[in-house]
Design a protein around this motif. Structure first.
Motif, short mmCIF file in Angstrom:
data_model
loop_
_atom_site.label_atom_id
_atom_site.label_comp_id
_atom_site.label_asym_id
_atom_site.label_seq_id
_atom_site.Cartn_x
_atom_site.Cartn_y
_atom_site.Cartn_z
N ALA A 130 0.82 -1.21 0.00
CA ALA A 130 0.00 0.00 0.00
C ALA A 130 0.85 1.25 0.00
O ALA A 130 0.38 2.33 -0.36
N SER A 131 2.10 1.14 0.40
CA SER A 131 2.97 2.30 0.43
C SER A 131 3.39 2.74 -0.98
O SER A 131 3.86 3.85 -1.17
N VAL A 132 3.25 1.86 -1.97
CA VAL A 132 3.57 2.22 -3.34
C VAL A 132 2.49 3.15 -3.86
O VAL A 132 1.30 2.92 -3.67
N SER A 133 2.88 4.21 -4.53
CA SER A 133 1.90 5.17 -5.01
C SER A 133 1.02 4.55 -6.09
O SER A 133 1.42 3.62 -6.79
N LEU A 134 -0.18 5.09 -6.21
CA LEU A 134 -1.13 4.59 -7.20
C LEU A 134 -0.58 4.77 -8.61
O LEU A 134 -0.72 3.89 -9.46
N LEU A 135 0.08 5.90 -8.86
CA LEU A 135 0.65 6.15 -10.17
C LEU A 135 1.71 5.11 -10.52
O LEU A 135 1.76 4.61 -11.65
N ASP A 136 2.54 4.76 -9.54
CA ASP A 136 3.59 3.78 -9.79
C ASP A 136 3.01 2.40 -10.08
O ASP A 136 3.52 1.66 -10.92
N GLN A 189 8.42 7.67 -19.99
CA GLN A 189 7.62 8.71 -19.36
C GLN A 189 7.65 8.57 -17.84
O GLN A 189 7.70 9.56 -17.11
N ARG A 190 7.65 7.33 -17.37
CA ARG A 190 7.74 7.11 -15.92
C ARG A 190 9.05 7.65 -15.37
O ARG A 190 9.09 8.26 -14.30
N ASN A 191 10.13 7.41 -16.10
CA ASN A 191 11.43 7.88 -15.64
C ASN A 191 11.48 9.41 -15.61
O ASN A 191 12.07 10.01 -14.70
N ARG A 192 10.85 10.05 -16.59
CA ARG A 192 10.83 11.52 -16.60
C ARG A 192 10.02 12.06 -15.43
O ARG A 192 10.41 13.04 -14.80
N ILE A 193 8.88 11.42 -15.15
CA ILE A 193 8.05 11.87 -14.04
C ILE A 193 8.75 11.65 -12.71
O ILE A 193 8.70 12.49 -11.80
N SER A 194 9.46 10.51 -12.58
CA SER A 194 10.17 10.22 -11.33
C SER A 194 11.30 11.22 -11.11
O SER A 194 11.59 11.57 -9.98
#
Length: 638
Positions: free
Chosen positions: A588-594, A633-638
Motif C-alpha cells: 500500500a505504500s507504493v503510489s497509485l501512479l507507480d 515517461q515514468r522515468n521523466r516523471i520520477s
C-alpha cells in the motif's frame, strides 16, 4: 397411457439408439397422422390423449432432427425418410400441425410449433423454400387485433426458423432465403409492431397490456433475430427498418402497464441493437460481411440514437423501473441474498443505451458537419442522477468516475465497451471546452476509469493479457484508444491518481473494504494480488511456459507480479494473517501512479516475450509501440 402411447414410446427409444421399429413406414406414418387428426378434431381432448399427443409430436420432431443431423445408419435413414415423406406429402401433416397452433392446450400448441419449425428449416436447407401454408397462417394471425396462444406459437416458430437459417450451413443462400421468407410476412409483422407497441405504449391508459407479457417477449425475440439477420447478412426489409426508426416505442414500454420483466426485455433489445450485438446469445456464428451493403443502416442507427436522446430530454430516465433486489430467470419474485444490490441488468442497459446514443450522434456531427453541439455534460449528469436515485454513488466522498466500475462490475464486455465509449465522449467535450477540470464531477474522466479498472483487477497485468487475447470484449480497441490518449495527456493520469488517492484518504482506511471498485482495495483484494504469486491461477494461456528454464526474466523495479521479478519472500509466502497484513501494508505504500506504470510495463514485457516466440494470436506491433512509451515517461516523471 394407452397402447398407442406405449408404441410411440418404444419407437422413440429405438430412434434414440439409431434403430428402426419392426412395423413398416406406411403403418407408422398412419398412426402418427391419426393421432394428430384426433387431437385437431377434438375440442377438449382427455388428459391421457394429450399425453399421447405430446409424445407423438416429440417423436415427429426427433425424427426430423435425426434426419437433418444425418446421424442414423443408412437403412434407418431410408426408413425414416419414407415416414417423413408420407407424413408431409401424402397425409398433409403440415396443415394439421398448423391447425394445432390454436389448440387450447399450450403445451400441444408449443410442440406443434417446434415440429413446424424443424421441418421448415430442414425443407429450406434442402429445397430453399418454406411451407406456404405455415407462412399464410402466420400472416393471418399477425393481422388479428387480439393476442392469443396461437399468436405466441406463430411468433415462436417464425423466430426459430430465422435462427435456424442463420445457424445453418447454407452460407451462400442465407440472404436470399431470408428475403424470400420475409417478403410475404413483412406487412403483417409491421402491423403487429404497430398494434403491440406504437399505439398502446404511447397512451398507457388506453389498454392494459398485463395479459400480453408473453406475447410481447416473443415479439421482442422476433425483433432481435430480425435485427441479427440485418446486421449479419444485410437483409433489410421494411419491418427491419421499423425496429430502428420506431425504436422510441421500445423506450415507451417503460410507462406501459406491463410486467417488470417485459420492460427489462425491451431495454435489452434496444441495448443489443445499438451495440450491434443482436443474436450474440444464440450462437449464430461469426457475422459475415454482407455482399449487399445496407446503406440505410447508418441512417437508421442515427434515428434510433436520436430517439433515445429526445426521450431522455423528455424525462425518460425517471420512468425506468429498477428493482431493489435482483430477480432471476425473468421471474417476478425478489431474491434477497446477502450482498445483492439493485437490478444491475437494468442499470447496465440504461447506461450503455445512453452512452452509445451519444457516441452515434457525435459521429453524425463528423459525417454531416456540426449543426448543433451535443451537451455531453447534460446527458451524463442525467445519468448520474438516475444512478444516484437507485443507490449508486450515494456517498459525497465517492469518486464520481467509479460509477463505471460499480455498475459494470459483473459484466466485463459491457464495462470495456462503456469505458471505450467514454473516451470518445471525453475527447468530444474537450474539443468544445478548453477546460476539463470538471469531467470527474459527471463521471467522464477516462484516466480515472482506467485506473479504477486496474485497481479492481489488483493491477494484475495477466488479466489484461487475458482481455487482449479474448474475443469476448473489445479490450484491444479500448487499450489502444486509451494509450493514444495517455501519450498526449500524461499529466491527466497524474492528476487522476492524486484525485483518487485523495478520495481514498477522505474515506479512511477502515472503510476501504466496503467497495473495492470505488475506494482503495481492501486487505483481501490487495492480498489476492500477492497470493497469486504463490498459487497457480487459471488463465487462457500459460504465460510462464513461454520462457526457457535458463532464460533470465526481465526485471522491472517494484514488480511483484506472477510472471517476473518475484522475490524469495514472495516465492515462499505463507498466507498467515500477520504475514498478509505485513505484505498489504508494504504494498500500500507504493503510489497509485507507480502501480499503474508497473502494470503497463509488465504487460509490455509479457506481450513482447509471447510475440517473439510466436505465441501471441495476432500482430501486437502497434500496441507495443504505445506500451514502449510508458517506461521513458515514468522515468521523466520520477
Amino acid at each position: 397411457m394407452d397402447a398407442a402411447g406405449l408404441d410411440f414410446q418404444a419407437i422413440f427409444r429405438l430412434l434414440r439408439t439409431g434403430s428402426a421399429p419392426s412395423l413398416g413406414s406406411e403403418e407408422l406414418s398412419s398412426r402418427i397422422s391419426s393421432c394428430v387428426d384426433q387431437t385437431a378434431n377434438t375440442p377438449a381432448p382427455s388428459v391421457t390423449h394429450t399425453d399421447v399427443m405430446c409424445l407423438c409430436l416429440t417423436l415427429i420432431e426427433a425424427i426430423i432432427n435425426r434426419l437433418t443431423a444425418k446421424s442414423l445408419p443408412q437403412d434407418v435413414t431410408i426408413f425414416y425418410e419414407d415416414v417423413k415423406r408420407r407424413l408431409f406429402e401424402e397425409m398433409n401433416l403440415m396443415a394439421k400441425l398448423v391447425s394445432l397452433l390454436n389448440c387450447q392446450d399450450q403445451l400441444v400448441s408449443h410442440l406443434s410449433a417446434k415440429c413446424i419449425s424443424v421441418y421448415v428449416i430442414s425443407d429450406i436447407s434442402i429445397n430453399g423454400d418454406s411451407s406456404s401454408i405455415w407462412r399464410q397462417r402466420c400472416a393471418e394471425v399477425f393481422h388479428e387485433p387480439t393476442a392469443s396462444s396461437e399468436l405466441d406459437s406463430c411468433l415462436w416458430s417464425l423466430t426459430a426458423v430465422i435462427k435456424g437459417v442463420l445457424r445453418g450451413d447454407i452460407c451462400q443462400r442465407k440472404r436470399d432465403v431470408l428475403m424470400k421468407l420475409l417478403s410475404g410476412l413483412d406487412a403483417s409483422i409491421t402491423y403487429l409492431h404497430t398494434n403491440l407497441l406504437t399505439q398502446d405504449t404511447q397512451d398507457p391508459h388506453k389498454k392494459k397490456l398485463m395479459n400480453l407479457s408473453k406475447t410481447m417477449c416473443e415479439f421482442f425475440d422476433l425483433l432481435e433475430v430480425l435485427s441479427a439477420a440485418r446486421l449479419r447478412y444485410g437483409v433489410c426489409s421494411s419491418v427491419q427498418r421499423v425496429i430502428f426508426v420506431q425504436s422510441r416505442a421500445l423506450l415507451r414500454v417503460m410507462r406501459a402497464d406491463v410486467e417488470y420483466f417485459v420492460k427489462k426485455r425491451a431495454l435489452l433489445l434496444l441495448k443489443k441493437s445499438l451495440l450491434r450485438r443482436a443474436g450474440d446469445d444464440w450462437a449464430l456464428g461469426e457475422a459475415q460481411s454482407a455482399p449487399h451493403e445496407d446503406h440505410s443502416l447508418t441512417e437508421d442507427m442515427l434515428t434510433m440514437a436520436d430517439g433515445v436522446l429526445q426521450e431522455t430530454n423528455a424525462g425518460w430516465l425517471k420512468e425506468v423501473p429498477v428493482k431493489a433486489q435482483a430477480s432471476f430467470f425473468g421471474g417476478n419474485c425478489d431474491v434477497r441474498l446477502a450482498g445483492m444490490q439493485k437490478d444491475d441488468v437494468i442499470l447496465r442497459a440504461v447506461s450503455l443505451i445512453l452512452l452509445k446514443s451519444l457516441e452515434i450522434n457525435i459521429q453524425r456531427l463528423h459525417w454531416k458537419g456540426s449543426q448543433s453541439d451535443i451537451d455531453i455534460r447534460h446527458y451524463l449528469t442525467e445519468l448520474m442522477s438516475f444512478l444516484q436515485r437507485h443507490g449508486i454513488l450515494m456517498s459525497a466522498d465517492t469518486h464520481s468516475c467509479s460509477w463505471v466500475s460499480v455498475v459494470f462490475a459483473e459484466q466485463d464486455d459491457d464495462m470495456i465497451e462503456s469505458s471505450k465509449t467514454l473516451i470518445g465522449l471525453n475527447l468530444y467535450h474537450k474539443s468544445l471546452s478548453s477546460s476539463d477540470s470538471a469531467v470527474c464531477v459527471w463521471g467522464c474522466n477516462p484516466h480515472c476509469h482506467f485506473i479504477l479498472l486496474l485497481r479492481s483487477l489488483s493491477f494484475d497485468h495477466t488479466v489484461l493479457l487475458d482481455f487482449l487475447i479474448s474475443s469476448e470484449t473489445c479490450f484491444l480497441a479500448y487499450c489502444v484508444h486509451y494509450l493514444k490518449l495517455l501519450r498526449e495527456d500524461w499529466t491527466g493520469l497524474c492528476r487522476s491518481c492524486s484525485h483518487i488517492e485523495d478520495c481514498d484518504g477522505r474515506h479512511g482506511a477502515t472503510r476501504r473494504g466496503t467497495d473495492p471498485s470505488v475506494q482503495a482495495p481492501s486487505a483481501n483484494s490487495e492480498t489476492l494480488y500477492v497470493v497469486q504469486a504463490g498459487n497457480e491461477v487459471p488463465r487462457l494461456v500459460d504465460y510462464g511456459s513461454s520462457d526457457e528454464s535458463d532464460e533470465a526474466e526481465e526485471h522491472v523495479p517494484g514488480n511483484t507480479d506472477v510472471d517476473s521479478g518475484r522475490t524469495d519472500a514472495e516465492a515462499s509466502f505463507c498466507p498467515s494473517e500477520m504475514a498478509l497484513q505485513e505484505v498489504q501494508t508494504e504494498y500500500a505504500s507504493v503510489s497509485l501512479l507507480d502501480k499503474v506504470f508497473v502494470c503497463l510495463m509488465n504487460l509490455r514485457t509479457t506481450v513482447t516475450r509471447l510475440h517473439k516466440r510466436g505465441l501471441f494470436p495476432y500482430n501486437p506491433t502497434s500496441l507495443l509501440k504505445l506500451l514502449n512509451s510508458v517506461e521513458p515517461q515514468r522515468n521523466r516523471i520520477s
